[in-house]
Design a protein around this motif. Structure first.
Motif, short mmCIF file in Angstrom:
data_model
loop_
_atom_site.label_atom_id
_atom_site.label_comp_id
_atom_site.label_asym_id
_atom_site.label_seq_id
_atom_site.Cartn_x
_atom_site.Cartn_y
_atom_site.Cartn_z
N TYR A 259 -7.65 -1.78 -2.67
CA TYR A 259 -6.79 -2.92 -2.34
C TYR A 259 -7.50 -3.85 -1.35
CZ TYR A 259 -2.67 -5.46 -0.66
OH TYR A 259 -1.77 -6.44 -0.29
N THR B 44 -5.17 -2.75 -8.76
CA THR B 44 -4.90 -2.74 -7.32
C THR B 44 -5.76 -3.78 -6.60
OG1 THR B 44 -4.38 -0.38 -7.44
CG2 THR B 44 -4.85 -1.29 -5.27
N TYR C 194 2.12 -8.41 -5.72
CA TYR C 194 2.04 -6.96 -5.57
C TYR C 194 2.21 -6.23 -6.91
CZ TYR C 194 2.09 -6.94 -0.46
OH TYR C 194 1.76 -7.08 0.86
N LEU D 180 -0.56 -3.83 -7.86
CA LEU D 180 -0.52 -2.57 -7.12
C LEU D 180 0.41 -1.58 -7.81
CD1 LEU D 180 -1.12 -0.86 -4.55
CD2 LEU D 180 0.84 -2.01 -3.50
N GLY D 181 1.58 -2.05 -8.24
CA GLY D 181 2.51 -1.18 -8.94
C GLY D 181 1.94 -0.67 -10.25
N SER E 266 -4.36 -7.20 -6.98
CA SER E 266 -3.22 -7.40 -6.08
C SER E 266 -3.70 -7.72 -4.66
CB SER E 266 -2.35 -6.14 -6.07
OG SER E 266 -1.22 -6.32 -5.23
N GLY F 51 3.72 0.99 -2.67
CA GLY F 51 3.52 1.04 -4.11
C GLY F 51 4.26 2.19 -4.76
N THR G 114 -6.51 3.82 -3.83
CA THR G 114 -5.74 2.59 -3.72
C THR G 114 -5.91 1.93 -2.36
OG1 THR G 114 -4.12 3.43 -5.30
CG2 THR G 114 -3.42 1.62 -3.88
#
Length: 235
Positions: free
Chosen positions: A41, A189, A16, A19-20, A192, A215, A37
């Motif tokens: 994703y 993203t 993840y 994503l962060g 991830s 996130g 996002t």
């Protein structure tokens, strides 16, 4: 049992990380609440899963997923900067469009990856090997972003988010900086999403439910726990 649970949590945390990074780039660097996002994703998960099913190498599938996320972020940036649509609305438009795109690409609500070579199979199926692989990818991603944001282009991009008028006075296109920044954010993203789908062994059209909140929470918790002098990026 508790050790395996902890290692599994760390593996998913490393997956993840992209994503962060993506949410941090869009929200903290450009002050843009990018809802794309949600779509990018799932797009990363769908693209990498389809590549895996069609016999491609997991690393190649990961690269293509990053490219798909880059394209999604570019669309959001163009709608926001060229068509002068509010950034939040532009993200919602692309996110809604990506739901249909993902469903068309996937051809079904869910695609299992059982029997195909997954990314974690490259170093073995043990928990420690998976942690090494995911941690290495997260570290590589952070190093790439760290290098890019310290180049002249990266500094201009950071300045465009902090003081657009000053950057325009220096002859730099703030629109191009925003487009590139949103593209980079959605590329992270998508990486991830790709890692999570390859780790869990399936891609689902509803994989993204609640992912933006998670996130944002990760970014805020990180800003509270990590001192500003450590998380700041030197010039």
């Amino acid at each position: 049992m508790s050790t395996d649970f902890l290692i599994s949590a760390l593996v998913q945390g490393c997956a993840y990380a992209g994503l962060g990074y993506g949410i941090y780039l869009s929200l903290r660097v450009f002050n843009v609440p990018d809802i794309t996002t949600d779509g990018s994703y799932t797009l990363g998960a769908v693209v990498s899963s389809l590549c895996l099913v069609n016999g491609m190498h997991p690393i190649a599938a990961l690269v293509l997923a990053a490219g798909a996320g880059f394209a999604a972020g570019t669309c959001t940036g163009i709608i926001h900067t060229r068509l002068r649509v509010n950034a939040l609305l532009a993200g919602i438009l692309v996110m809604t469009a990506l739901y249909s795109v993902n469903l068309i690409l996937l051809g079904r609500p869910n695609l299992p990856l059982i029997g195909f070579e997954a990314l974690q199979d490259m170093l073995g199926t043990s928990s420690l090997s998976q942690l090494m692989l995911m941690g290495g990818i997260a570290l590589l991603l952070s190093m790439v972003l760290f290098y890019i944001l310290r180049t002249d282009f990266g500094i201009a991009m950071r300045a465009a988010g902090n003081s657009p008028s000053m950057v325009r006075a220096m002859g730099v296109s703030t629109d191009m900086m925003k487009i590139t920044g949103l593209a980079m954010a959605n590329s992270c993203t998508a990486v991830s999403g790709s890692l999570i789908s390859l780790y869990q062994g399936f891609a689902d059209i509803n994989l993204v439910l609640g992912i933006v909140i998670a996130g944002l929470g990760a970014v805020m918790i990180g800003e509270v726990l990590v001192p500003a002098r450590i998380r700041s990026l030197p010039l």
